[in-house]
Motif scaffolding. Sequence first.
Motif, PDB file in Angstrom:
ATOM      1  N   MET A  19       0.833  -1.209   0.000  1.00 34.62           N
ATOM      2  CA  MET A  19       0.000   0.000   0.000  1.00 34.62           C
ATOM      3  C   MET A  19       0.865   1.255   0.000  1.00 34.62           C
ATOM      4  O   MET A  19       0.605   2.200  -0.753  1.00 34.62           O
ATOM      5  CB  MET A  19      -0.923   0.006   1.217  1.00 34.62           C
ATOM      6  CG  MET A  19      -2.056  -0.965   1.161  1.00 34.62           C
ATOM      7  SD  MET A  19      -3.027  -0.869   2.680  1.00 34.62           S
ATOM      8  CE  MET A  19      -4.178  -2.211   2.429  1.00 34.62           C
ATOM      9  N   GLY A 147      -5.859   0.585  -6.205  1.00 34.14           N
ATOM     10  CA  GLY A 147      -5.940   1.760  -5.347  1.00 34.14           C
ATOM     11  C   GLY A 147      -6.899   2.783  -5.911  1.00 34.14           C
ATOM     12  O   GLY A 147      -7.031   2.924  -7.127  1.00 34.14           O
ATOM     13  N   MET A 159      -6.614   7.713   0.332  1.00 33.87           N
ATOM     14  CA  MET A 159      -6.351   6.583  -0.544  1.00 33.87           C
ATOM     15  C   MET A 159      -6.956   5.319   0.066  1.00 33.87           C
ATOM     16  O   MET A 159      -6.772   5.050   1.252  1.00 33.87           O
ATOM     17  CB  MET A 159      -4.855   6.371  -0.757  1.00 33.87           C
ATOM     18  CG  MET A 159      -4.561   5.187  -1.663  1.00 33.87           C
ATOM     19  SD  MET A 159      -2.799   4.908  -1.916  1.00 33.87           S
ATOM     20  CE  MET A 159      -2.602   5.686  -3.486  1.00 33.87           C
ATOM     21  N   SER A 161      -6.788   1.380  -0.754  1.00 31.03           N
ATOM     22  CA  SER A 161      -6.130   0.380  -1.603  1.00 31.03           C
ATOM     23  C   SER A 161      -6.343  -1.004  -1.019  1.00 31.03           C
ATOM     24  O   SER A 161      -6.547  -1.164   0.183  1.00 31.03           O
ATOM     25  CB  SER A 161      -4.640   0.699  -1.752  1.00 31.03           C
ATOM     26  OG  SER A 161      -4.033   0.863  -0.507  1.00 31.03           O
TER      27      SER A 161
END
Length: 195
Positions: A19, A147, A159, A161
């Motif tokens: 990530m 993502g 974000m 992901s």
Amino acid sequence: MEPIYHFEYTETEKTFQDMYLMFYQSRSGYGYKLTIFFMGLLILFMQVSPDPSIVTPKYIIQVAVIWALAFLLGFLGNKYIYAGFNRKNAVKSGAEAYAQRVEKRGTELHVSIDCYEEEFVVSFQEKQEQHTYHEVTRLMETSTMFGTVVGGVRGQKKMVSFPKDALKEADIDDFRRFMTGKCTNVAGGFKELKV
């Protein structure tokens, strides 16, 4: 209501590292381009004087060649030098974030992501986050991760992901097409990031 696509996984140190690597790679491509672009403009304006005879075709060609070389050097530096820093930082940051998560909760975190017709829902432990597809401003992927960047339309960007192999009983290409069609604020679908 049953989700159209369902992801389910348990966070590991490797998941966190992947990530973070996606996060670092997603922002590194813009940094050098913006820096070189604005530095080039600054240098160009500093060189232009009230005397128009200095700005000749030869001068313009020289500036364009130097600018193009700067972009090339920036691209190569980003690809071969900065990418190494990204990997190193991702491994370190991912390990630290994972350790903090386990220490705080006392266990690894089980995560599920359900994609419905109008929204997707991220669930972990006692918490749920709902995001509409309209909130998605970026789609990206690596060889192991998907993502999304949500927010920015209103509020703070975030974000989200998740590992590709966490997709249950569905085809990855179908999911990719589904997200590309639903996320209308993203031009061009998923951007593939080399990590």
